[in-house]
Design a protein around this motif. Structure first.
Motif, mmCIF file in Angstrom:
data_model
loop_
_atom_site.group_PDB
_atom_site.id
_atom_site.type_symbol
_atom_site.label_atom_id
_atom_site.label_comp_id
_atom_site.label_asym_id
_atom_site.label_seq_id
_atom_site.Cartn_x
_atom_site.Cartn_y
_atom_site.Cartn_z
ATOM 1 N N ASN A 295 6.101 8.387 -4.607
ATOM 2 C CA ASN A 295 6.900 9.605 -4.702
ATOM 3 C C ASN A 295 7.960 9.473 -5.781
ATOM 4 O O ASN A 295 8.157 8.413 -6.366
ATOM 5 C CB ASN A 295 7.525 9.943 -3.340
ATOM 6 N N SER A 296 8.664 10.559 -6.037
ATOM 7 C CA SER A 296 9.641 10.598 -7.128
ATOM 8 C C SER A 296 10.815 9.680 -6.881
ATOM 9 O O SER A 296 11.467 9.223 -7.830
ATOM 10 C CB SER A 296 10.140 12.037 -7.322
ATOM 11 N N ALA A 297 11.147 9.347 -5.604
ATOM 12 C CA ALA A 297 12.258 8.446 -5.325
ATOM 13 C C ALA A 297 11.963 7.033 -5.796
ATOM 14 O O ALA A 297 12.888 6.263 -6.088
ATOM 15 C CB ALA A 297 12.550 8.446 -3.819
ATOM 16 N N ILE A 298 10.702 6.695 -5.892
ATOM 17 C CA ILE A 298 10.302 5.353 -6.306
ATOM 18 C C ILE A 298 9.968 5.304 -7.790
ATOM 19 O O ILE A 298 10.156 4.287 -8.457
ATOM 20 C CB ILE A 298 9.085 4.890 -5.470
ATOM 21 N N LEU A 299 9.520 6.418 -8.306
ATOM 22 C CA LEU A 299 8.853 6.438 -9.622
ATOM 23 C C LEU A 299 9.743 5.937 -10.750
ATOM 24 O O LEU A 299 9.338 5.089 -11.552
ATOM 25 C CB LEU A 299 8.358 7.856 -9.904
ATOM 26 N N ASN A 300 10.960 6.443 -10.868
ATOM 27 C CA ASN A 300 11.806 6.094 -12.016
ATOM 28 C C ASN A 300 12.111 4.597 -12.060
ATOM 29 O O ASN A 300 12.042 3.959 -13.118
ATOM 30 C CB ASN A 300 13.100 6.892 -11.972
ATOM 31 N N THR A 301 12.477 4.039 -10.901
ATOM 32 C CA THR A 301 12.776 2.605 -10.868
ATOM 33 C C THR A 301 11.530 1.780 -11.142
ATOM 34 O O THR A 301 11.580 0.752 -11.834
ATOM 35 C CB THR A 301 13.356 2.230 -9.492
ATOM 36 N N LEU A 302 10.391 2.261 -10.623
ATOM 37 C CA LEU A 302 9.132 1.546 -10.831
ATOM 38 C C LEU A 302 8.751 1.534 -12.305
ATOM 39 O O LEU A 302 8.290 0.512 -12.835
ATOM 40 C CB LEU A 302 8.036 2.191 -9.989
ATOM 41 N N LEU B 88 0.860 -1.182 0.000
ATOM 42 C CA LEU B 88 0.000 0.000 0.000
ATOM 43 C C LEU B 88 0.896 1.232 0.000
ATOM 44 O O LEU B 88 1.684 1.442 0.928
ATOM 45 C CB LEU B 88 -0.908 0.000 1.227
ATOM 46 N N PHE B 89 0.788 2.035 -1.043
ATOM 47 C CA PHE B 89 1.643 3.213 -1.182
ATOM 48 C C PHE B 89 1.079 4.366 -0.354
ATOM 49 O O PHE B 89 -0.140 4.552 -0.251
ATOM 50 C CB PHE B 89 1.740 3.643 -2.641
ATOM 51 N N THR B 90 2.023 5.139 0.214
ATOM 52 C CA THR B 90 1.698 6.416 0.850
ATOM 53 C C THR B 90 2.716 7.445 0.379
ATOM 54 O O THR B 90 3.667 7.114 -0.354
ATOM 55 C CB THR B 90 1.752 6.306 2.383
ATOM 56 N N LYS B 91 2.554 8.665 0.810
ATOM 57 C CA LYS B 91 3.497 9.708 0.428
ATOM 58 C C LYS B 91 4.880 9.461 1.041
ATOM 59 O O LYS B 91 5.881 10.015 0.560
ATOM 60 C CB LYS B 91 2.980 11.073 0.875
ATOM 61 N N PHE B 92 4.904 8.644 2.083
ATOM 62 C CA PHE B 92 6.167 8.438 2.795
ATOM 63 C C PHE B 92 6.758 7.059 2.523
ATOM 64 O O PHE B 92 7.708 6.644 3.200
ATOM 65 C CB PHE B 92 5.937 8.621 4.306
ATOM 66 N N THR B 93 6.213 6.343 1.560
ATOM 67 C CA THR B 93 6.756 5.035 1.211
ATOM 68 C C THR B 93 8.163 5.206 0.655
ATOM 69 O O THR B 93 8.412 6.039 -0.224
ATOM 70 C CB THR B 93 5.859 4.333 0.193
ATOM 71 N N THR B 94 9.084 4.400 1.153
ATOM 72 C CA THR B 94 10.482 4.488 0.728
ATOM 73 C C THR B 94 10.791 3.410 -0.301
ATOM 74 O O THR B 94 10.099 2.382 -0.379
ATOM 75 C CB THR B 94 11.416 4.321 1.931
ATOM 76 N N ALA C 197 9.077 -10.681 -7.889
ATOM 77 C CA ALA C 197 7.696 -11.154 -7.854
ATOM 78 C C ALA C 197 7.219 -11.531 -9.252
ATOM 79 O O ALA C 197 7.668 -10.974 -10.268
ATOM 80 C CB ALA C 197 6.786 -10.095 -7.247
ATOM 81 N N THR C 198 6.279 -12.497 -9.289
ATOM 82 C CA THR C 198 5.617 -12.859 -10.551
ATOM 83 C C THR C 198 4.375 -12.025 -10.773
ATOM 84 O O THR C 198 4.107 -11.575 -11.882
ATOM 85 C CB THR C 198 5.243 -14.351 -10.542
ATOM 86 N N VAL C 199 3.608 -11.837 -9.717
ATOM 87 C CA VAL C 199 2.402 -11.009 -9.756
ATOM 88 C C VAL C 199 2.471 -10.054 -8.577
ATOM 89 O O VAL C 199 2.884 -10.444 -7.467
ATOM 90 C CB VAL C 199 1.121 -11.861 -9.672
ATOM 91 N N ALA C 200 2.088 -8.787 -8.827
ATOM 92 C CA ALA C 200 2.135 -7.790 -7.752
ATOM 93 C C ALA C 200 0.824 -7.017 -7.724
ATOM 94 O O ALA C 200 0.194 -6.780 -8.763
ATOM 95 C CB ALA C 200 3.309 -6.845 -7.953
ATOM 96 N N PHE C 201 0.449 -6.646 -6.487
ATOM 97 C CA PHE C 201 -0.715 -5.781 -6.315
ATOM 98 C C PHE C 201 -0.237 -4.530 -5.583
ATOM 99 O O PHE C 201 0.232 -4.604 -4.439
ATOM 100 C CB PHE C 201 -1.803 -6.483 -5.503
ATOM 101 N N LEU C 202 -0.331 -3.387 -6.263
ATOM 102 C CA LEU C 202 0.136 -2.111 -5.721
ATOM 103 C C LEU C 202 -1.072 -1.212 -5.512
ATOM 104 O O LEU C 202 -1.671 -0.703 -6.459
ATOM 105 C CB LEU C 202 1.138 -1.457 -6.677
ATOM 106 N N ASP C 203 -1.416 -1.043 -4.226
ATOM 107 C CA ASP C 203 -2.592 -0.258 -3.879
ATOM 108 C C ASP C 203 -2.209 1.214 -3.721
ATOM 109 O O ASP C 203 -1.117 1.546 -3.235
ATOM 110 C CB ASP C 203 -3.194 -0.799 -2.576
ATOM 111 N N GLU C 204 -3.133 2.086 -4.127
ATOM 112 C CA GLU C 204 -2.909 3.539 -4.096
ATOM 113 C C GLU C 204 -1.582 3.887 -4.767
ATOM 114 O O GLU C 204 -0.749 4.638 -4.251
ATOM 115 C CB GLU C 204 -2.921 4.049 -2.658
ATOM 116 N N ILE C 205 -1.433 3.369 -5.967
ATOM 117 C CA ILE C 205 -0.148 3.466 -6.662
ATOM 118 C C ILE C 205 0.216 4.895 -7.038
ATOM 119 O O ILE C 205 1.407 5.235 -7.150
ATOM 120 C CB ILE C 205 -0.160 2.554 -7.902
ATOM 121 N N PHE C 206 -0.770 5.781 -7.190
ATOM 122 C CA PHE C 206 -0.469 7.146 -7.625
ATOM 123 C C PHE C 206 0.024 8.021 -6.468
ATOM 124 O O PHE C 206 0.259 9.214 -6.662
ATOM 125 C CB PHE C 206 -1.696 7.770 -8.274
ATOM 126 N N LYS C 207 0.197 7.429 -5.296
ATOM 127 C CA LYS C 207 0.809 8.146 -4.186
ATOM 128 C C LYS C 207 2.308 7.879 -4.116
ATOM 129 O O LYS C 207 2.984 8.304 -3.167
ATOM 130 C CB LYS C 207 0.146 7.751 -2.869
#
Length: 826
Positions: free
Chosen positions: A460-467, A413-419, A448-458
């Protein structure tokens, strides 16, 4: 002009023999409207005694056949006699009021002979109205001391001209001594001609023969003719003119299609009246009954019996109709067998996918669409995004998919403070001791083979590029300077309560090809949930142990291997282009090239999972889950796709126009060659080259129509089986699409089949050894006029269309005609 009719007969017979020996190519007249050159000052002819001779030659339909050759012989003989008497001569041919052709002065030299023969190399056609020729002669030519010769079969309206023309002729007779002579070809009398001429000369009134091609002699000209006498006078129906032949076909046909008889009746009626521009008189009953009956008996008392020519022509038309219909039926049969073979080959694959969809949706209410999209995303190795409020089973869909694939499952579950450590794994302390920046990724998203990412649009930029790299390239860069390694990720299910508000998240949104809005269940769905029993923990444990990974992996391998061989129909490409323009211009949303390429690949996956070898239009329905940005745009996008799902039918009108032009040109050439399309009867090489060119063009049009007809028939078959054989479309959606698109597709198919039948019959009419050469021109003409009437009619399916559907199928004048026809039936 010589008054002795015996002299005229002698000269005409000499001309007939001269034509037969020299084998001139007298190839019939064409009804070509011309506008004579008019100047302020009338052209003057010599006005001394024995002045110019003006020959008015009847070029109506009734003059075709044997009378054509006789009338041309008269013209040649009269021109020769005029020059022997040092008289200037000119010929004016006429059919309708507006259609007359002036040969100009015929001189007695090589140029004059060439002009005369060229003038006589056209075909007879048009109605019968001498008014135009007489008006032209009186107003344009100086008729002082001239003589006028009317060559006709006497089938003129009575009175033949208006009182004004009669008065002008009478004035010229008294003032200049002009004489009007009539040469009546093949009839005993004509009251209409008697009222117009000073003297009428009968020609072959008691002797009427048949004009047949000479086959036993090697003659270079295709128009070499022989005259064979008969023992008795030929009746009305034995005159080989297209108008009479049409009446015989209408009277004697045993066809079950009443529309054919009605079209022939309309054509016969139209030919009698369409060229009559003067309302001073009408074609009277005496004229019609005098032609149709013999000896004063009525048509009902003495029914018309067709001659051998008419019977042969009827048989030829029936034969090419049968050949064309048989060919189309055989083509439809082969198409149906090929489609059935495609669908039956992958039945086991559809069964595995159907069971997987049922497993994902087990216990979930009103989540049929979402369950299908989850399995489709897994098979196509794409990502799916669910947008909706909390508590709508979004995470449950992800867990069900992980149970299916049997591989590692990652959920966050993503939040604004997810690292980044929470998503990609923590840094390795042992690696840091060695000055290496490496993460411990085991159990995190990169493995992972299958992933579920909740509230994915939260995120942050530190995660975004790698994601973004993991989602798009399926690769992860673990540590500075180290090589990227492939991730086993097959599918990511993203979930969010809302769409992104920041532009920097648009790239992340674009990575999710499939999208669905997940809404709370309806009132009926809520009652179903409340009435169901709560599953026990044991049942959940049993369900969690179920594994479909082997079957899904086999499906994925089979689909991946078949993708390169799956083609995309041109109609599909055109529709995708139109959809992009609609989304861009109407919805105001940008569609990236990457998304369109991925969408096209997913459509191929859809075709492969159904065992088909090409992407069909029904696969495009999946674009309603791919190309919208905001949920409120989905309904407009879906409606546009359904409205344009039927293949564009513009090719029908274009082909119809081209076929009419080619048929007209072919008819002119076939008349000119007397039906010869191979050169065995001496047709000119230039004419044969043109006929072969027309044959090739008609064949190409036929090929394009066959392809379009195949596409429509395939589309109709897939629509009929949409509820049962399509994995990715729900039953409710399938029924709605079928109800909207099937009537349009059937109506379009009927329209294409009609034009395709016309093209096939025209091809057969131009094919050697299918019909006899002497029948070819009459058969082509009948087919042309039948085609014109058929193409203006609407089928029962077309008339049952709604106004909205009719506007999508018909354009311009065709739509107006559809409305008039529909209103007349109500």
């Amino acid at each position: 002009m010589p008054a002795n009719s015996d002299n005229v007969l002698f000269l005409c017979l000499m001309a007939v023999r001269h034509i037969h020996c020299r084998s001139y190519e007298l190839s019939s007249w064409a009804d070509i409207p011309t506008v004579p050159l008019r100047t302020k000052r009338s052209e003057r002819l010599p006005c001394q005694a024995g002045g110019p001779l003006v020959i008015c030659l009847d070029t109506s339909w009734s003059m075709s056949g044997m009378r054509e050759q006789l009338s041309k012989a008269v013209v040649l003989a009269s021109v020769s006699a005029a020059h022997l008497q040092n008289r200037e001569c000119r010929v004016v041919s006429f059919s309708s009021t507006k259609n007359c052709i002036d040969s100009g002065p015929i001189t007695c030299d090589a140029e004059g002979v060439k002009r005369m023969l060229d003038f006589l190399s056209y075909s007879f056609s048009g109605g019968t109205d001498v008014t135009g020729a007489l008006k032209y002669a009186i107003e344009t030519l100086d008729m002082t001391s001239s003589d006028l010769l009317l060559v006709t079969d006497g089938e003129l309206p009575n009175p033949p001209v208006s009182t004004t023309i009669l008065s002008q002729l009478e004035t010229l007779r008294h003032q200049t001594g002009m004489e009007v002579h009539g040469l009546l070809v093949g009839k005993r009398e004509s009251p209409a001609l008697d009222s117009l001429c000073t003297e009428v000369h009968g020609f072959l009134a008691d002797y009427e023969g048949r004009v047949l091609p000479v086959r036993n002699k090697r003659i270079a000209s295709p128009t070499a003719l022989a005259l064979f006498p008969t023992n008795s006078r030929m009746g009305y129906m034995n005159r080989l003119s297209p108008r009479r032949f049409t009446f015989a076909l209408r009277a004697m046909s045993n066809s079950d299609d009443d529309r054919v008889n009605m079209r022939l009746y309309k054509r016969d009626k139209r030919r009698r009246f369409e060229d009559d521009d003067d309302d001073i008189w009408s074609y009277g009953g005496d004229y019609e009954t005098a032609d149709i009956t013999d000896g004063g008996e009525s048509e009902d008392d003495d029914p018309v019996v067709p001659d051998a020519y008419v019977i042969r022509a009827e048989d030829s038309i029936k034969r090419i109709q049968h050949l064309a219909t048989s060919g189309m039926e055989e083509r439809a049969k082969v198409l149906k067998e090929e489609l059935n073979e495609e669908l039956e080959q992958k039945s086991s694959m559809r069964q595995i996918l159907a069971e997987s969809i049922a497993f994902v949706g087990t216990g979930l209410v009103e989540r049929d669409v979402e369950s299908r999209l989850v399995i489709l995303s897994f098979v196509s190795q794409e990502h799916v995004l669910f947008i909706g409020p909390p508590g709508t089973s979004k995470s449950q869909l992800g867990r069900r998919l992980s149970q299916l694939c049997g591989g590692p499952f990652f959920q966050r579950l993503f939040t604004k403070f997810t690292t980044p450590d929470e998503i990609f794994g923590p840094l390795s302390l042992r690696a840091l001791e060695n000055d290496q920046y490496v993460r411990c990724i085991e159990g995190f998203l990169p493995t992972a083979t299958v992933a579920f990412l909740d509230e994915i649009f939260k995120a942050n930029s530190a995660i975004l590029n790698t994601l973004l790299t993991i989602l798009n390239e399926r690769q992860f860069d673990n540590g500075a300077g180290s090589k990227r390694f492939d991730c086993p990720l097959k599918c990511v299910i993203g979930a969010s309560n809302e769409l992104p508000e920041s532009d920097e998240l648009d790239a992340l949104l674009d990575r999710f090809l499939l999208r669905a809005q997940v809404s709370p269940v309806s009132d009926d769905g809520l009652l179903k949930i409340l009435s169901s029993t709560q599953p026990s923990k044991e049942d959940e444990l049993v369900n969690s142990e179920r594994n479909y990974s082997d079957g899904l992996d086999e499906v994925f391998r089979t689909v991946s291997e078949s993708l390169p061989s799956i083609s995309m129909n041109q109609n599909v490409g055109i529709l995708i282009k139109d959809i992009r323009n609609f989304v861009t211009n109407t919805l105001g949303q940008y569609v990236s090239d990457r998304r369109l390429v991925k969408a096209a690949r997913l459509l191929r996956v859809s075709a492969a999972t159904h065992g088909r070898k090409q992407v069909d239009l029904i696969d495009v329905l999946l674009l309603q889950h791919m190309l919208w940005t905001y949920p409120q745009q989905k309904d407009a996008l879906r409606e546009f796709i359904i409205d344009n799902l039927t293949p564009n039918n513009d090719i029908v009108d274009q082909s119809k126009f081209l076929l009419q032009g080619l048929a007209t040109e072919a008819l002119t050439l076939v008349k000119k060659t007397m039906g010869d399309v191979t050169g065995q009867s001496g047709a000119r090489e230039a004419d044969l080259i043109t006929i072969n060119s027309i044959f090739t063009e008609v064949g190409e049009i036929k090929r394009l129509l066959e392809q379009h007809s195949n596409d429509l028939e395939r589309h109709i078959a897939l629509l009929n089986n949409l509820e049962y054989n399509n994995i990715w479309i729900t039953n409710d959606d399938a029924q709605s699409v079928k109800q909207s698109c099937l009537p349009l597709a059937v109506a379009a198919s009927t329209s294409v089949v009609n034009v395709l039948n016309d093209a096939a019959m025209l091809t057969l009419a131009l094919t050697p050894n299918v019909i006899d050469d002497d029948l070819r021109s009459s058969v082509i003409e009948i087919l042309m006029e039948s085609s014109e009437d058929v193409n203006t009619m609407f089928t029962a399916d077309e008339l049952e269309l709604s106004l909205k559907d009719a506007k999508r199928l018909f354009k311009g004048e065709k739509l107006k005609q559809w409305k008039r026809t529909r209103n007349s039936l109500q």
